[in-house]
Design an enzyme around this catalytic site. Sequence first.
Site, PDB file in Angstrom:
ATOM      1  CG  ASP A   1      37.074  36.466  30.115  1.00  0.00           C
ATOM      2  OD1 ASP A   1      36.890  37.684  29.937  1.00  0.00           O
ATOM      3  OD2 ASP A   1      38.204  35.945  30.077  1.00  0.00           O
TER       4      ASP A   1
ATOM      5  CG  HIS B   1      43.865  36.942  35.073  1.00  0.00           C
ATOM      6  ND1 HIS B   1      45.161  36.616  34.718  1.00  0.00           N
ATOM      7  CD2 HIS B   1      43.202  35.753  35.214  1.00  0.00           C
ATOM      8  CE1 HIS B   1      45.265  35.289  34.651  1.00  0.00           C
ATOM      9  NE2 HIS B   1      44.103  34.747  34.952  1.00  0.00           N
TER      10      HIS B   1
ATOM     11  N   GLY C   1      39.925  38.141  32.376  1.00  0.00           N
ATOM     12  CA  GLY C   1      39.931  36.750  32.860  1.00  0.00           C
ATOM     13  C   GLY C   1      39.129  36.537  34.137  1.00  0.00           C
TER      14      GLY C   1
ATOM     15  CG  ASP D   1      44.967  30.573  38.689  1.00  0.00           C
ATOM     16  OD1 ASP D   1      43.962  30.664  39.410  1.00  0.00           O
ATOM     17  OD2 ASP D   1      44.923  30.450  37.445  1.00  0.00           O
TER      18      ASP D   1
ATOM     19  CG  ASP E   1      42.884  27.450  37.370  1.00  0.00           C
ATOM     20  OD1 ASP E   1      43.786  27.377  38.235  1.00  0.00           O
ATOM     21  OD2 ASP E   1      42.625  28.511  36.757  1.00  0.00           O
TER      22      ASP E   1
ATOM     23  CE1 TYR F   1      37.128  29.432  36.162  1.00  0.00           C
ATOM     24  CE2 TYR F   1      39.248  28.370  35.741  1.00  0.00           C
ATOM     25  CZ  TYR F   1      38.503  29.506  35.991  1.00  0.00           C
ATOM     26  OH  TYR F   1      39.128  30.716  36.109  1.00  0.00           O
TER      27      TYR F   1
HETATM   28 MN    MN Z   1      43.207  30.450  36.477  1.00  0.00          MN
END
Ligand code: MN
Length: 348
Positions: free
Chosen positions: A72, A114, A122, A150, A238, A277
């Site tokens: 990712d 992250h 991440g 988040d 998200d 996303y």
């Molecule tokens: Mn997230």
Amino acid sequence: MCIPFDQAYLVHQLVASYGLLDQCYYIRVVPFHRDPLRRFHSIDYIDFLHQLSDNEEDHDQQECDAYGLSYDCPPFPRLYETVSYLAASSVAGVQALIHGQCDVVLNWFGGWHHGRSSEASGYCYTNDIVLAILTLLEQGYKRVLYLDLDLHHGDGVEDAFSHTNKVLTLSIHKRETGFFPGTGDLFDGQGKRPNHIINVPLANGITDSMYIKVFDSIVLNAVRKYSPQVILCQCGADTLSGDRMVSFNLTEKTYEHIVPSLLSFNTPIMFLGGGGYNHTNTAKLWTVISGLVLGRSLETAIPEHSYFLSYGPDYELSIYAGFIPNLNDEPSLEEKVAKVESYIASLS
Ligand code: MN
């Protein structure tokens, strides 16, 4: 997915379409080069990112893997330049708060929670939030609240400040076996004084009304008890209904409650972006928050602008709740909240 340029344009254009940028004061961002990044990130990691940018085509995959630059977080063109801007943006934001140039900063390009000292994780390559908080601590701040909304646990920031009570990290997130990053349980960090860590793990399907209750009981209490000198609030989108993560069931109504509540403390605050996303819903949320900060009520009908067609078929600013089953039951949530409240009462 790499650093979402398209996402950044989408957000910027939607915020602009409502005329909100005219009410903002712009903070100039000068990208960091090496030394300011090394205040959190290791020399070898930063040098590696820099070197990658010089040889985009020719990189050693094994070495990339060692720095988390795969899956990712793959290398991408102009990676170093991008993350340098990104890291500098949140530091510039807190500097504006420190110098009293403004009381509220919006940085929807920031919020990469992250990122680790020697590793990308991440979707996050550098950790702008940690660098911003370090700037505050260097300026003598003794009570910084980092609020992470988040969907994912704010592990990178929590770990960076787990040794100090000058930063209270409070993360509300989804916790489920196998769900990234696999940390953030209720009792993580508690009982290991002077750690100031609060984690509120939730299950799939939480609704606006339930989330607002949790927020009021925990976050508002924590702000009153800790009385922070400054707040950084990561607003990963998200959590919204319709996100590719298919987890929480929130709409903009949650944030229409949260944002004014946080502003009511009259504490300098920076709102940051993060995950998200479903790109149009993410742009809608951050536009709604920008409107709330600027005291503007926004028309539901999205104004004509260059990305207008992305908002079909309804072309509305509203986000609608979906049909995700709510796996958070009232009694166990109340028990969880009570435990966190008693922990908050013990904070110094
Ligand atoms: Mn997230």
